[in-house]
Write an enzyme that holds these catalytic residues in place. Structure first.
Site, PDB file in Angstrom:
ATOM      1  N   LYS A 193       0.825  -1.207   0.000  1.00 19.08           N
ATOM      2  CA  LYS A 193       0.000   0.000   0.000  1.00 19.08           C
ATOM      3  C   LYS A 193       0.857   1.253   0.000  1.00 19.08           C
ATOM      4  O   LYS A 193       0.546   2.216  -0.699  1.00 19.08           O
ATOM      5  CB  LYS A 193      -0.945   0.008   1.214  1.00 19.08           C
ATOM      6  CG  LYS A 193      -2.072  -1.022   1.083  1.00 19.08           C
ATOM      7  CD  LYS A 193      -3.140  -0.862   2.154  1.00 19.08           C
ATOM      8  CE  LYS A 193      -4.257  -1.892   1.947  1.00 19.08           C
ATOM      9  NZ  LYS A 193      -5.256  -1.887   3.023  1.00 19.08           N
ATOM     10  N   LYS A 207      -5.666 -10.392  -6.316  1.00 22.00           N
ATOM     11  CA  LYS A 207      -6.828 -10.610  -5.457  1.00 22.00           C
ATOM     12  C   LYS A 207      -7.895  -9.558  -5.733  1.00 22.00           C
ATOM     13  O   LYS A 207      -7.584  -8.415  -6.083  1.00 22.00           O
ATOM     14  CB  LYS A 207      -6.442 -10.624  -3.977  1.00 22.00           C
ATOM     15  CG  LYS A 207      -6.202  -9.271  -3.367  1.00 22.00           C
ATOM     16  CD  LYS A 207      -6.262  -9.313  -1.833  1.00 22.00           C
ATOM     17  CE  LYS A 207      -6.067  -7.880  -1.328  1.00 22.00           C
ATOM     18  NZ  LYS A 207      -6.333  -7.682   0.080  1.00 22.00           N
ATOM     19  N   LYS A 233     -11.007  -3.553  -3.501  1.00 21.56           N
ATOM     20  CA  LYS A 233     -11.611  -2.295  -3.960  1.00 21.56           C
ATOM     21  C   LYS A 233     -10.576  -1.371  -4.586  1.00 21.56           C
ATOM     22  O   LYS A 233     -10.931  -0.436  -5.283  1.00 21.56           O
ATOM     23  CB  LYS A 233     -12.381  -1.605  -2.841  1.00 21.56           C
ATOM     24  CG  LYS A 233     -11.596  -1.272  -1.625  1.00 21.56           C
ATOM     25  CD  LYS A 233     -12.510  -1.199  -0.410  1.00 21.56           C
ATOM     26  CE  LYS A 233     -11.685  -1.412   0.852  1.00 21.56           C
ATOM     27  NZ  LYS A 233     -12.318  -2.229   1.843  1.00 21.56           N
TER      28      LYS A 233
HETATM   29  P1  ADP Z   1     -10.144  -5.026   1.581  1.00 25.30           P
HETATM   30  O1  ADP Z   1      -9.101  -6.105   1.542  1.00 25.30           O
HETATM   31  O2  ADP Z   1     -11.171  -5.154   0.513  1.00 25.30           O
HETATM   32  O3  ADP Z   1      -9.536  -3.664   1.725  1.00 25.30           O
HETATM   33  P2  ADP Z   1     -10.479  -5.451   4.400  1.00 25.30           P
HETATM   34  O4  ADP Z   1      -9.022  -5.247   4.511  1.00 25.30           O
HETATM   35  O5  ADP Z   1     -11.388  -4.681   5.304  1.00 25.30           O
HETATM   36  O6  ADP Z   1     -10.971  -5.213   2.928  1.00 25.30           O
HETATM   37  O7  ADP Z   1     -10.745  -6.997   4.543  1.00 25.30           O
HETATM   38  C1  ADP Z   1     -11.890  -7.525   5.141  1.00 25.30           C
HETATM   39  C2  ADP Z   1     -11.832  -9.034   5.103  1.00 25.30           C
HETATM   40  O8  ADP Z   1     -12.015  -9.519   3.771  1.00 25.30           O
HETATM   41  C3  ADP Z   1     -10.502  -9.633   5.588  1.00 25.30           C
HETATM   42  O9  ADP Z   1     -10.782 -10.790   6.341  1.00 25.30           O
HETATM   43  C4  ADP Z   1      -9.803 -10.000   4.307  1.00 25.30           C
HETATM   44  O10 ADP Z   1      -8.875 -11.044   4.474  1.00 25.30           O
HETATM   45  C5  ADP Z   1     -10.966 -10.430   3.445  1.00 25.30           C
HETATM   46  N1  ADP Z   1     -10.686 -10.292   2.008  1.00 25.30           N
HETATM   47  C6  ADP Z   1     -10.423  -9.129   1.358  1.00 25.30           C
HETATM   48  N2  ADP Z   1     -10.234  -9.363   0.052  1.00 25.30           N
HETATM   49  C7  ADP Z   1     -10.356 -10.706  -0.136  1.00 25.30           C
HETATM   50  C8  ADP Z   1     -10.284 -11.566  -1.284  1.00 25.30           C
HETATM   51  N3  ADP Z   1     -10.040 -11.077  -2.496  1.00 25.30           N
HETATM   52  N4  ADP Z   1     -10.488 -12.893  -1.106  1.00 25.30           N
HETATM   53  C9  ADP Z   1     -10.749 -13.403   0.127  1.00 25.30           C
HETATM   54  N5  ADP Z   1     -10.828 -12.639   1.244  1.00 25.30           N
HETATM   55  C10 ADP Z   1     -10.644 -11.314   1.117  1.00 25.30           C
HETATM   56 NA    NA Z   2      -7.607  -6.838   3.198  1.00 23.96          NA
END
Ligand code: ADP
Ligand code: NA
Length: 329
Positions: free
Chosen positions: A114, A197, A200
């Site tokens: 990031k 992966k 957003k």
């Molecule tokens: P993001 O990764 O979208 O910014 P967060 O960091 O808030 O969102 O993650 C929230 C949850 O979703 C965490 O448990 C993270 O491991 C899971 N997660 C995020 N992206 C993925 C993905 N592409 N596949 C599986 N789990 C995911």
């Molecule tokens: Na995440």
């Protein structure tokens, strides 16, 4: 507690959760409520690391909570609250930050990814210490299990190391948590770039959001990147796009990947995409509708969040007092 405890959370950094959040985390949370004492948070302090507009953050915090509820988090059985309503998170984070090595924090790959995208000037100290706050979130509740996606493995490892460090220095102060990562859905891939992966911050066309219009979901799935071959089979290396579609279908329909491969033998990618769109829309449409109802009556949602925060706080206060006492505060 008689039942082991589960804790997990998501950041309110968008108006909608995406399919990765849903399959990697939220669906597990719902299932775990049966056997665990469950505590789920919307981690709004974490969301400050991306400098959100205040009105956006406020709306997204509520809407994220509404999505937990709409997906099946049951406030009669589980605690649901906003992180900033329980000040002990920030207080424990400070203590933990003084137990975390600078080099140790510098090795977090999510920070490296990031911050390299944002540049040194655009990167805040908050983004750097994010995993320490996350460790505080988890340790505050004497958590046994943390259901997350694969990308959080290293952060959970840090939380475990910190717990073991406090306990080694100060006696048995906090519980050492474990990650719960479901292999099949631990990493859902971007539809437009199926080796990255779903996120957003990834491709707009690669994202499937819970709050998306069914037409948008279908269109994105229809244009998902596959390969020049025509055979529908599961092979992450050679066929990442098709494998991702099979994973998504299987996770939502409950049909095994092998059975899906048999079912789609001799058919075209387009057929698989139509079927995937059907299961995704079937899953998300009722959730989206329920979120709309919850957001239209904020009193109900606010009451659930206030109740959750009050109950979470009684647990958090007790843990923080134990830690303060142990370290000499
Ligand atoms: P993001 O990764 O979208 O910014 P967060 O960091 O808030 O969102 O993650 C929230 C949850 O979703 C965490 O448990 C993270 O491991 C899971 N997660 C995020 N992206 C993925 C993905 N592409 N596949 C599986 N789990 C995911
Ligand atoms: Na995440």
């Amino acid at each position: 507690p008689t039942r082991p405890r589960v804790f997990s959370a998501m950041q309110p950094t968008a108006d909608s959760l995406h399919l990765g959040n849903y399959l990697g985390a939220l669906r597990q949370w719902v299932a775990l409520q049966d056997d665990y004492e469950a505590i789920y948070s919307v981690v709004d302090l974490h969301a400050l690391t991306v400098s959100p507009d205040p009105a956006d953050l406020r709306r997204r915090s509520r809407q994220t909570a509404a999505q937990y509820l709409a997906a099946g988090v049951d406030p009669a059985r589980s605690l649901l609250f906003l992180q900033s309503h329980v000040p002990e998170h920030a207080q424990l984070a400070w203590v933990l930050s003084c137990l975390t090595g600078f080099g140790e924090a510098s090795r977090m790959t999510q920070f490296k990814d990031k911050s390299s995208r944002q540049g040194a000037e655009g990167t805040t100290v908050g983004l750097f210490t994010y995993p320490v706050l996350m460790a505080a979130d988890i340790l505050l509740y004497d958590t046994d299990l943390v259901p997350v996606g694969e990308d959080q493995r290293q952060h959970i490892e840090l939380a475990r190391d910190l717990a073991q460090r406090i306990n080694a220095r100060h006696g048995d102060v906090v519980r050492v948590p474990e990650a719960s990562i479901v292999k099949a859905t631990a990493k859902i891939y971007d539809l437009a770039e199926p080796t990255a992966k779903m996120s957003k911050s990834g491709h707009v066309n690669g994202l499937l959001e819970v709050m998306d219009d069914p037409k948008v979901l279908s269109k994105r799935i229809r244009s998902a990147v596959t390969d020049a071959d025509t055979v529908i089979r599961f092979d992450r290396e050679a066929k990442p796009g098709v494998s991702n579609l099979l994973t998504i279908h299987s996770a939502l329909s409950g049909t095994s990947v092998d059975d899906l491969v048999a079912e789609f033998e001799g058919k075209m990618y387009g057929h698989l995409k139509v079927a995937v769109a059907e299961v995704v829309v079937g899953e998300f449409a009722p959730i989206r509708e329920r979120v709309g109802e919850l957001m239209a009556d904020p009193a109900e949602l606010d009451e659930i969040l206030a109740d959750g925060a009050a109950k979470a706080r009684t647990i958090a206060r007790e843990t923080l007092a134990r830690v303060y006492d142990a370290v000499g505060l």
